[in-house]
Design a protein around this motif. Structure first.
Motif, PDB file in Angstrom:
ATOM      1  N   UNK A  18       0.707  -0.812  -0.022  1.00  0.00           N
ATOM      2  CA  UNK A  18       0.143   0.083  -0.044  1.00  0.00           C
ATOM      3  C   UNK A  18       0.841   1.103  -0.030  1.00  0.00           C
ATOM      4  N   UNK A  19       0.848   2.140  -1.011  1.00  0.00           N
ATOM      5  CA  UNK A  19       1.299   3.295  -1.406  1.00  0.00           C
ATOM      6  C   UNK A  19       0.276   4.427  -0.522  1.00  0.00           C
ATOM      7  N   UNK A  20       0.040   5.509  -0.140  1.00  0.00           N
ATOM      8  CA  UNK A  20      -0.940   6.663   0.291  1.00  0.00           C
ATOM      9  C   UNK A  20      -0.060   7.739   0.989  1.00  0.00           C
ATOM     10  N   UNK A  21      -1.019   8.882   0.139  1.00  0.00           N
ATOM     11  CA  UNK A  21      -0.130  10.278   0.184  1.00  0.00           C
ATOM     12  C   UNK A  21      -1.544  11.066   0.193  1.00  0.00           C
ATOM     13  N   UNK A  22      -0.883  11.320   2.039  1.00  0.00           N
ATOM     14  CA  UNK A  22      -2.223  12.343   2.012  1.00  0.00           C
ATOM     15  C   UNK A  22      -1.984  13.407   2.421  1.00  0.00           C
ATOM     16  N   UNK A  23      -3.182  14.590   1.890  1.00  0.00           N
ATOM     17  CA  UNK A  23      -2.913  15.878   2.082  1.00  0.00           C
ATOM     18  C   UNK A  23      -3.734  16.545   3.331  1.00  0.00           C
ATOM     19  N   UNK A  24      -2.029  16.911   4.347  1.00  0.00           N
ATOM     20  CA  UNK A  24      -2.616  18.408   5.232  1.00  0.00           C
ATOM     21  C   UNK A  24      -1.395  18.477   5.777  1.00  0.00           C
ATOM     22  N   UNK A  25      -1.890  19.888   6.418  1.00  0.00           N
ATOM     23  CA  UNK A  25      -0.978  20.833   6.458  1.00  0.00           C
ATOM     24  C   UNK A  25       0.645  20.815   7.599  1.00  0.00           C
ATOM     25  N   UNK A  26       0.015  18.991   8.733  1.00  0.00           N
ATOM     26  CA  UNK A  26       1.355  19.299   9.155  1.00  0.00           C
ATOM     27  C   UNK A  26       1.895  20.540  10.104  1.00  0.00           C
ATOM     28  N   UNK A  66       6.643  14.567   8.095  1.00  0.00           N
ATOM     29  CA  UNK A  66       6.089  16.316   7.173  1.00  0.00           C
ATOM     30  C   UNK A  66       4.580  16.335   6.780  1.00  0.00           C
ATOM     31  N   UNK A  67       4.907  17.575   6.084  1.00  0.00           N
ATOM     32  CA  UNK A  67       3.725  18.274   5.623  1.00  0.00           C
ATOM     33  C   UNK A  67       3.295  17.180   4.645  1.00  0.00           C
ATOM     34  N   UNK A  68       2.012  17.217   3.818  1.00  0.00           N
ATOM     35  CA  UNK A  68       1.691  16.092   3.023  1.00  0.00           C
ATOM     36  C   UNK A  68       2.568  14.639   2.871  1.00  0.00           C
ATOM     37  N   UNK A  69       1.596  13.737   3.782  1.00  0.00           N
ATOM     38  CA  UNK A  69       2.818  12.946   4.319  1.00  0.00           C
ATOM     39  C   UNK A  69       1.714  11.569   2.927  1.00  0.00           C
TER      40      UNK A  69
END
Length: 103
Positions: A18-26, A66-69
């Motif tokens: 599984x590979x996932x890119x999450x959009x979040x400011x962090x 980090x941002x957008x982990x």
């Protein structure tokens, strides 16, 4: 909140990757904006991945991510057509769940 996660999940020889890119400011809560005011903390705290409603990954994160982990992991099992969902919850109470079908 934000854009949907980009998730890819493929199964080969009984192992699902599984590979996932999450959009979040962090945001850590330590940075300041251009006027010098502190930027409030805003980061993902919990991440859960489920394969056909069975938890295959549970993680607790903090402000140091980090941002957008980007998240990558493997688990045994899974077959093309099965469902995988990933959910996160952040320190402000926002959450997001996205789902993908295994290939």
């Amino acid at each position: 909140m934000g854009n949907p996660m980009r998730i890819r999940a493929t199964t080969t020889n009984g192992v699902t990757e599984v590979k996932a890119l999450m959009s979040h400011p962090m945001e850590t809560g330590l940075r300041k904006d251009p006027s010098g005011a502190p930027i409030p903390a805003h980061h993902i705290k919990n991440v859960t991945a489920k394969h056909n409603d069975k938890v295959v990954l549970a993680a607790e994160w903090g402000a140091a991510v980090s941002q957008n982990p980007f998240l990558q992991f493997r688990f045994n099992g899974g077959a093309p057509g099965d469902k995988l969902s990933i959910q996160w919850t952040d320190n402000t109470g926002d959450s997001r769940t996205d789902e993908v079908v295994l290939t």
